[in-house]
Design an enzyme around this catalytic site. Sequence first.
Site, PDB file in Angstrom:
ATOM      1  N   HIS A  73       0.831  -1.201   0.000  1.00 49.75           N
ATOM      2  CA  HIS A  73       0.000   0.000   0.000  1.00 49.75           C
ATOM      3  C   HIS A  73       0.862   1.247   0.000  1.00 49.75           C
ATOM      4  O   HIS A  73       0.372   2.359  -0.164  1.00 49.75           O
ATOM      5  CB  HIS A  73      -0.953   0.038   1.204  1.00 49.75           C
ATOM      6  CG  HIS A  73      -0.236   0.192   2.503  1.00 49.75           C
ATOM      7  ND1 HIS A  73      -0.119   1.403   3.150  1.00 49.75           N
ATOM      8  CD2 HIS A  73       0.445  -0.700   3.255  1.00 49.75           C
ATOM      9  CE1 HIS A  73       0.594   1.235   4.258  1.00 49.75           C
ATOM     10  NE2 HIS A  73       0.949  -0.026   4.339  1.00 49.75           N
ATOM     11  N   HIS A 101       2.803   9.094   0.892  1.00 42.18           N
ATOM     12  CA  HIS A 101       1.380   9.028   0.534  1.00 42.18           C
ATOM     13  C   HIS A 101       1.103  10.050  -0.566  1.00 42.18           C
ATOM     14  O   HIS A 101       1.647  11.156  -0.533  1.00 42.18           O
ATOM     15  CB  HIS A 101       0.509   9.412   1.741  1.00 42.18           C
ATOM     16  CG  HIS A 101       0.594   8.448   2.886  1.00 42.18           C
ATOM     17  ND1 HIS A 101      -0.235   7.352   3.009  1.00 42.18           N
ATOM     18  CD2 HIS A 101       1.420   8.411   3.960  1.00 42.18           C
ATOM     19  CE1 HIS A 101       0.076   6.685   4.109  1.00 42.18           C
ATOM     20  NE2 HIS A 101       1.082   7.301   4.710  1.00 42.18           N
ATOM     21  N   HIS A 118       6.064  10.621   5.570  1.00 39.16           N
ATOM     22  CA  HIS A 118       5.975  10.427   7.024  1.00 39.16           C
ATOM     23  C   HIS A 118       7.278   9.814   7.523  1.00 39.16           C
ATOM     24  O   HIS A 118       7.679   8.753   7.049  1.00 39.16           O
ATOM     25  CB  HIS A 118       4.809   9.488   7.381  1.00 39.16           C
ATOM     26  CG  HIS A 118       3.468  10.097   7.148  1.00 39.16           C
ATOM     27  ND1 HIS A 118       2.317   9.351   7.002  1.00 39.16           N
ATOM     28  CD2 HIS A 118       3.097  11.403   7.053  1.00 39.16           C
ATOM     29  CE1 HIS A 118       1.289  10.188   6.824  1.00 39.16           C
ATOM     30  NE2 HIS A 118       1.741  11.422   6.845  1.00 39.16           N
TER      31      HIS A 118
END
Length: 247
Positions: A73, A101, A118
């Site tokens: 993911h 992301h 992140h």
Amino acid sequence: MGLDDEREFSYVEDSKNGPSNWGKIKPEWKICNSGTMQSPIDILNERVEVVSHLGRLHRDYKPSNATLNNRGHDIMLRWEGGAGSIHINGKQYQLKQCHWHSPSEHALNGKRFDMEVHLVHESMDNKTAVLGIMYKIGCPDPFLSMIKQDLEALVHTSNVERAVGIIDPKLIKFGSRKYYRYIGSLTTPPCDQNIIWTILRKIRTVTRKQVKLIREAVHDASETNARPIQPINQRIVKLYKPRVHEN
């Protein structure tokens, strides 16, 4: 951020394993749906308290061996050795990994950006602190340029891990002393709460190609890997601004 074990959840909003159903997939994920301190959030100017007492963000990073990992993911860069730490409220949090992301998960005054990285840190007593940096389309991001070949290699193989040698986390540029601080959660299952979030105020730049490469390397057929904005509820967001003499 969260699990290494993939495909159990997706970012497809109306699917049965999509974001609004994460809390129903496993009992230990139920806080994804029931938690009142979930991330990401929309950081609204009128909800922000400007403070100078939080102090400058002290990061003490050092070059260390790293591995690129396709988690199904997202793409994660994991530092194997000690890659240094940041200090928050007198506590030391060791840098463990970073991942990307797109679009950004956090928003500023209703606006999401093109990408967010992140940097995940952990303390000795297993508390987590995450540093987020948002990017808009513009000049290339030097850090992604540096690992471009390694990212491309992940696109063309089903290899999940790739050793990338010594990587200096300081090459992920901050560019500003100002930052937002709030208490939230992991943005992937199990959505654990009481995560200290630090979001840099400055929006940096990345090219469209770089964002595309980060998405393509994942092979998840999803256009995005950003969790929808979560209710802020009663939380306070602080914005650290140095006092004039500190500049």
